[in-house]
Design an enzyme around this catalytic site. Structure first.
Site, mmCIF file in Angstrom:
data_model
loop_
_atom_site.group_PDB
_atom_site.id
_atom_site.type_symbol
_atom_site.label_atom_id
_atom_site.label_comp_id
_atom_site.label_asym_id
_atom_site.label_seq_id
_atom_site.Cartn_x
_atom_site.Cartn_y
_atom_site.Cartn_z
ATOM 1 C CD GLU A 47 -2.262 1.166 3.016
ATOM 2 O OE1 GLU A 47 -1.622 0.612 3.948
ATOM 3 O OE2 GLU A 47 -3.378 1.685 3.179
ATOM 4 C CE LYS A 126 -6.988 1.246 3.945
ATOM 5 N NZ LYS A 126 -5.688 1.612 4.523
ATOM 6 C CB CYS A 184 -3.916 -1.757 4.659
ATOM 7 S SG CYS A 184 -3.192 -1.897 6.309
HETATM 8 N N1 CDT Z 1 -2.944 1.259 6.564
HETATM 9 C C1 CDT Z 1 -3.896 0.666 7.301
HETATM 10 O O1 CDT Z 1 -5.013 0.490 6.857
HETATM 11 N N2 CDT Z 1 -3.553 0.325 8.576
HETATM 12 C C2 CDT Z 1 -4.486 -0.230 9.507
HETATM 13 C C3 CDT Z 1 -4.124 0.208 10.887
HETATM 14 C C4 CDT Z 1 -5.092 -0.266 11.874
HETATM 15 S S1 CDT Z 1 -5.816 1.036 12.716
HETATM 16 C C5 CDT Z 1 -6.976 0.245 13.589
HETATM 17 C C6 CDT Z 1 -4.533 -1.745 9.476
HETATM 18 O O2 CDT Z 1 -5.645 -2.285 9.470
HETATM 19 O O3 CDT Z 1 -3.514 -2.409 9.497
#
Ligand code: CDT
Length: 599
Positions: A47, A126, A184
């Site tokens: 990402e 996203k 992500c």
């Molecule tokens: N980049 C990204 O989406 N990171 C999120 C952070 C979690 S915040 C609760 C992830 O799901 O890994």
């Protein structure tokens, strides 16, 4: 006959804020070469791969564009080398990046580039944006400001066929392999996977940036040892990839951006390739740049797709309604018979909140006005209420002085508000007029919506017998007189007195002078019989004391921002919702039926 495709993840280690684009590109090219040398046919990059994970910083508007990719990324000089090399090597790639569209919208995006077709054959934006819109107040907190910088994706999860991956083409009666992408945070949500699963997906690609230790943001608590927190984050990442690959009978590839960005912001590694039974076939060993590969026989998906997870035979959609109708949790009634759905009187679309959250939307694209309004209202708030300011984005009008500005600003602001609306219990439109945004939002949303003009008039009708309005310009004078008539309050209004100023002059002219002009206008209205005065512009908010001093304590001076916030708080506590039986029925479905999902 097996349908084996060699898949790869190109994990990327630390990428610092100061790292130049060329340095990062050189690393990506090295990873791509290494994957191709190992025979990979598809290589997944993380990402937001071309830069550091910038949503952790507060970035000024002037700088923001430099973190995004504009135009066609296969030809833009900053990103072209990656696609050229993929084409040269005959390898497909999927890569994540921050996208700025031609309409100046920003998304957290990834694309799939087919070297067989020599073009991007699929794009995903996203959908599940984690984190917050406003930064955490704790100066040591790790920020995750994706909701601030990106709009939620608008392309859905669309599975797609990938040509040219199988040496001799797809076997008789079968099409090309079916791929899907997510980014992500999406991987934690069963819904993302199931939507792809329902399209027969055989390979899910998912790049990620996941903080190992961010107690303000998620799971890890502040007392947790950072190592323990990282282990938990890694376990939850793999659990998500393995569990959802299994329940959708698909392979999956995940690629991390990891290591210590700027030497201090830690992101987990754990890139892995998982099979449809949920087993990990390959997994990264380091927290640095590293390629992993695995041979994936796509026919291995068939066992799950035809037996345990044969969706057509086993799914019972008549019981799944809550999944698409409700976002938050509504608990069953408690055993003593009282409803357990409401916390602090607030439950919007079933989302329970610790605090009532009011979105103060300033449709003028002038931030100091928003900040002044939020600062003014803060001291009046009870502990369970918070007000968050949102300024309409550029290029919306910086000041709303006529109908043209009104409509243009509504069109801009509605695009800013709708993606974040579900985070709020009510919305205040901070423009003193019968602003078009008020009715637009009432049509699209269920939360209570009010404008500062309406709210101040409701308060004036309650607190006094006759009100007067201190307007900014001669023209707003006419617009407000019309609006008072429209609200049916004409017989209670002694008049509108203009200050003969431009909206931005409220800030740019010497404060003493503006105070004097406003005090004069107020005094004239009182002389005409007003016992209540309302301030006819969000920009007048800080000048209320000057008017109060001029007209004396027996005249109630009402600021629409404060009146509006507390009006909404009352409605939220009452459980009030916008009525949908008539004028405020949403026309979204009609637009969709016409093929116009326009906003
Ligand atoms: N980049 C990204 O989406 N990171 C999120 C952070 C979690 S915040 C609760 C992830 O799901 O890994």
């Amino acid at each position: 006959m097996p349908r084996v495709v060699r898949l790869a993840a190109a994990q990327m280690g630390a990428t610092h804020r100061t790292d130049g684009r060329e340095k990062t590109m050189a690393r990506m090219l090295r990873l791509l070469d290494a994957a191709a040398a190992q025979g990979a046919k598809v290589v997944l990059f993380p990402e937001i791969a071309f830069t550091t994970f910038f949503p952790r910083y507060i970035i000024h508007e002037d700088e923001l564009e430099s973190w995004h990719e504009q135009g066609d990324i296969t030809t833009s000089p900053q990103t072209k080398p990656l696609f050229d090399r993929a084409q040269e090597l005959g390898v497909d790639i999927s890569v994540g990046f921050a996208e700025a569209t031609d309409d100046a919208e920003h998304f957290n995006t990834c694309v799939y580039y087919s070297s067989h077709d020599g073009s991007i054959i699929s794009k995903y934006r996203k959908i599940h944006l984690p984190g917050t819109f406003e930064p955490f107040e704790n100066p040591d907190a790790i920020q995750q400001l994706e909701k601030r910088y990106f709009k939620p994706g608008n392309l859905g999860w669309k599975a797609f066929r990938v040509p040219g991956l199988e040496k001799n083409g797809p076997p008789e009666g079968r099409g090309d392999p079916i791929f899907g992408m997510m980014i992500c945070n999406d991987r934690r949500w069963a819904e993302s996977w199931r939507v792809l699963g329902l399209q027969g997906v055989e390979v899910v690609l998912c790049g990620y940036n996941t903080a190992g230790y961010a107690p303000d943001l998620w799971g890890a608590d502040a007392n947790m040892d950072p190592k323990e927190a990282e282990e938990r984050a890694l376990m939850q990442h793999k659990l998500s990839m393995q569990g959802h690959s299994y329940t959708n009978a698909t392979f999956s590839v995940s690629a991390a951006r990891c290591g210590y960005d700027d030497g201090k912001f830690h992101l987990i590694a754990g890139s892995c390739i998982v099979d449809p039974e949920g087993y990990i076939l390959a997994e990264s060993r380091t927290s640095e740049d590293e390629v992993i590969v695995a041979d994936c026989d796509l026919d291995a998906c068939q066992a799950g797709k035809k037996k345990t997870f044969d969706f057509g035979r086993h799914r019972r959609i008549e019981h799944y309604k809550l999944i698409t109708e409700q976002t938050g949790v509504i608990e069953p009634p408690s055993t003593d018979g009282t409803s357990a759905t409401v916390v602090n009187g607030t439950s919007v679309n079933g989302v329970r909140r610790e605090k009532i959250r009011i979105l103060l939307c300033n449709p003028n694209s002038t931030k100091f006005m928003t900040d002044n309004c939020v600062e003014m209202v803060k001291p009046t708030l009870p502990p369970d209420v918070e007000v968050i300011g949102l300024t309409a984005s550029a290029p919306g009008p910086t000041a709303i002085e006529g109908n043209f500005d009104n409509i243009l600003s509504a069109a801009t602001a509605v695009r800013d508000v709708l993606p974040v609306a579900s985070d709020f219990d009510a919305i205040l439109v901070a423009c003193y007029s019968d602003h078009a945004l008020i009715r637009m939002l009432r049509e699209e949303l269920e939360q209570p919506i009010v404008g500062i003009m309406e709210a101040s008039l409701f308060a004036a009708r309650t607190l006094g017998a006759r009100f007067g309005i201190i307007a900014v310009s001669e023209r707003s004078n006419i617009m407000q007189a019309d609006a008072v008539r429209h609200y049916g309050l004409e017989s209670f209004c002694v008049g509108v007195e203009s200050c003969d100023l431009g909206v931005l002059e409220l800030e740019s002219k010497p404060t003493e002078e503006v105070m004097r002009i406003m005090a004069e206008a107020g005094t004239k209205l009182v002389a005409k019989g007003a016992d209540t005065l309302t301030l006819g512009c969000a920009g007048m908010t800080l000048l209320k004391p000057a008017v109060e001093k001029a007209v004396g304590k027996d005249v109630a001076v009402i600021d629409g921002v404060i009146a509006g916030v507390h009006h909404l708080v009352g409605l939220v506590r009452m459980g009030g919702k916008t009525a949908k039986a008539g004028f405020y029925r949403s026309s979204e479905q009609d637009r969709i039926a016409r093929g116009q999902k326009v906003w």
